[in-house]
Design an enzyme around this catalytic site. Structure first.
Site, short mmCIF file in Angstrom:
data_model
loop_
_atom_site.label_atom_id
_atom_site.label_comp_id
_atom_site.label_asym_id
_atom_site.label_seq_id
_atom_site.Cartn_x
_atom_site.Cartn_y
_atom_site.Cartn_z
N ASP A 181 0.16 -9.76 4.47
CA ASP A 181 1.44 -10.28 3.98
C ASP A 181 1.55 -11.80 4.04
OD1 ASP A 181 2.20 -7.64 3.60
OD2 ASP A 181 3.07 -7.48 5.60
N LYS A 241 -0.54 -13.44 -0.56
CA LYS A 241 -1.71 -13.41 -1.45
C LYS A 241 -1.31 -13.22 -2.92
CE LYS A 241 -3.21 -10.03 1.11
NZ LYS A 241 -2.31 -10.09 2.27
N GLY A 269 1.11 -4.51 -0.47
CA GLY A 269 2.32 -4.80 -1.23
C GLY A 269 2.30 -6.28 -1.51
N HIS A 270 1.95 -6.66 -2.73
CA HIS A 270 1.80 -8.08 -3.08
C HIS A 270 2.97 -8.49 -3.96
CE1 HIS A 270 -2.83 -7.89 -2.27
NE2 HIS A 270 -2.10 -7.58 -1.23
N GLN A 298 -4.56 -6.82 2.63
CA GLN A 298 -4.45 -6.90 4.09
C GLN A 298 -4.89 -8.30 4.57
OE1 GLN A 298 -6.13 -3.71 2.79
NE2 GLN A 298 -3.97 -3.35 2.53
#
Ligand code: GDP
Ligand code: IMO
Ligand code: MG
Length: 423
Positions: free
Chosen positions: A13, A16, A40-41, A221
């Protein structure tokens, strides 16, 4: 051409998705190389916000090719939901998204197994995202997995065999479940996958490199969640590090170019496991509140703390980071002082290399720096940076030995400052 890699240096988080989107105009191809819908980007631009899980973050900037590589684990159902939501908002991906035939499939029973293993661990649970990541990679390594390419040949038989194995494990754990409804939807989502170009991505990517096309590999990640080098066992089940790009895309180490290492101006972690600089006081609450530190996928509150340079140096070493990117600088705008952990005290001894055991016995040793007390969110160039902010950057560059090339001062695409190249 070489493949540039962008990856997280902390516990995920870091931001990215935002930076991949910002860098995309410079590349022809964007490729995810590991992880799955545990990611979750988040991307924000033109007042819109998107959260991507399995789809690379290069899909919004023109007609770039996006690839889901062989190192990724893909849940067809979650993928369909993600792609359909994007299509509904005007982003049809069928022409520009390619999927590796060698990517492994997350089965409905993988998700059930994830929940069952977590339940069996009790208080020692990992705090996974519940997406079936661990069980899917376990099947890959134990040579029981199903791959995207399998949906084109004799799929039913292979699926029945895999499912029967999972059911036997679940029965042995006395874990009761009913995944009938989920299974029906999942099976129907397989057909949806066939609308996309299912490719031998290692061949395609290497052909692109020969044609002088530029490729950006997007990590998921972060290094401290890497299966080998993270805070094991509280990690994810893939190699999140630069080497993961080689195996996850079929790219030779000789073809890796820049390695962009991305970190927050502080540090967060979601799920269980050690976190030496975690704050349990109002400063931690303030970082959480100002940084909106809640999981993009699970909504879970992220644990917050000061930046940890011992862990960051370790991550830079493992990945061979050539350029640093600092995110969420604005979150610290109102702090009088900012702390940075430069060493740990372990059993009375000062340690500056990352130890095998990181547990409660570790006490962070901090250096304190003056805060900048300035609204960074409107900054357009580094000329506007306040002195204290420059001091923080210089301090980090000296400690870490790598230049900070990009500074992010807000969630929007525009709130990104590329620093002068001679820095
Ligand atoms: P990723 O998984 O590494 O892509 O990061 P996430 O999207 O899970 O979490 C990063 C969060 O920080 C998202 O909500 C972003 O919109 C937000 N974000 C990214 N950069 C900045 C920044 O510079 N400042 C602030 N305030 N938020 C940011
Ligand atoms: P992005 O790509 C932060 C964490 C989970 C848990 C551990 C194992 O958005 O940075 P898993 O479901 O992978 O088996 O969970 O890893 N985790 C993440 N934390 N960001 C992520 O992804 C994460 N993906 C997994 O919280 O502690
Ligand atoms: Mg995330």
């Amino acid at each position: 051409m070489k493949v540039d890699v962008l990856l997280g240096l902390q516990w995920g988080d870091e931001g990215k998705g935002k930076v991949v989107d910002v860098l995309t105009p410079k590349y022809d191809v964007i490729a995810r190389f590991q992880g799955g819908p545990n990611a979750g980007h988040t991307l924000e631009f033109n007042g819109e916000k998107y959260i991507l899980r399995s789809i690379p973050s290069g899909i919004f900037q023109g007609g770039k090719i996006n690839i889901i590589g062989n190192g990724v684990v893909l849940d067809p159902l979650l993928f369909r939901q993600e792609a359909e939501a994007l299509a509904a908002s005007g982003h049809d991906l069928t022409k520009k998204l390619f999927i590796s035939k060698k990517a492994h499939l997350i089965l409905p029973t993988h998700r059930v197994l994830d929940a069952a293993y977590e339940a069996s661990k009790g208080a020692g649970k990992i705090g996974t995202t519940g997406k079936g990541i661990g069980p899917t990679y376990t099947d890959k390594i134990s040579r029981n997995g199903l791959r995207v390419g399998d949906i084109l040949h004799n799929f039913e038989e292979k699926y029945a065999t895999a499912k029967a194995k999972h059911e036997a494990i679940l029965a042995s754990l006395n874990y009761t479940f009913d995944s009938k409804e989920l299974e029906a939807e999942w099976l129907s989502a397989l057909d949806y996958l066939k609308r996309f170009n299912l490719i031998d991505s290692e061949q395609v990517i290497n052909d692109y490199l020969k044609e002088e096309k530029s490729v950006l590999a997007e990590g998921a990640q972060g290094t401290m969640l890497d299966i080998d080098f993270g805070s094991y066992p509280f990690v994810t089940s893939s190699n999140t590090i630069c080497a993961g790009c080689c195996t996850g895309l079929g790219v030779s180490p000789r073809n890796i170019g820049e390695v962009f290492g991305i970190f927050k101006a502080y540090c967060t972690r979601v799920g269980s496991g050690p976190f030496p600089t975690e704050l349990f006081d109002e400063t931690g609450d303030k970082i959480c509140e100002f940084g909106h530190e809640f999981g993009s996928v699970t909504g879970r509150k992220r644990r917050c703390g000061w930046i940890d340079l011992v862990a960051l140096k370790y991550a830079i070493m493992i990945n061979g980071v050539s350029q640093l990117i600092m995110m969420k600088s604005d979150v610290l705008d109102t702090f009088e002082t900012i702390k940075a952990c430069v060493a740990y005290r372990v059993n009375g001894e000062e340690v500056t290399t990352f130890p095998y055991e990181i547990n409660e016995g570790i006490e962070p040793i901090y250096v304190e720096l003056a805060g900048w007390n300035t609204d960074m969110t409107k900054m357009q160039s580094e000329d506007e940076f306040p002195e204290e902010f420059n001091n923080y950057l210089t301090f980090l560059e000296e400690e870490l030995g790598v230049p900070v090339k990009i500074v992010s001062v807000g969630p929007d695409r525009e709130q990104t400052i590329v620093r002068y190249t001679d820095n």
